[in-house]
Write an enzyme that holds these catalytic residues in place. Sequence first.
Site: not given
Length: 151
Positions: A31, A113
């Site tokens: 990202h 994550e």
Amino acid sequence: LDWLADQLEVRLRARREGKLRRPKRIILVRHGQSEGNVNRTAYQSTPDSQIALTEVGWAQGVVAGLQIRELVKNESIRCFYSPYLRARQTLLALLQAFDSQTVQLSSEPRLREQDFGNFQDDAQMSRVLAERQVFGRFYYRFPDGEAGTDV
């Protein structure tokens, strides 16, 4: 287990017959810059999965899309993406380069994550991050979270 055995047999047969195609390439994109990247206190008031991109992050997503489009030209493309907001926003920015092309999309919740634990307390976060430097970034397990070796 019979169902799984049947699926494996179907895939093996397809591979033997040349019907199972592998992608020409796999491109990984992280990202763009997020609010959490520029302000770690963002995690005190916003769940990790809802941390948004900054303006810079949106621009990075657009640039990534243009670079990928240049690489793949008009080949078919399929994107697997994390359901985290910043990943979805990066995907939206990236897809602008593919506005005249069909793109297959698949949300994949396992793309996420590392779980760094519960960081609402900035002082505790500072202590934990300092401790991680002593133990090593990859092997340190965050309280209520994961080590790099877990993901």
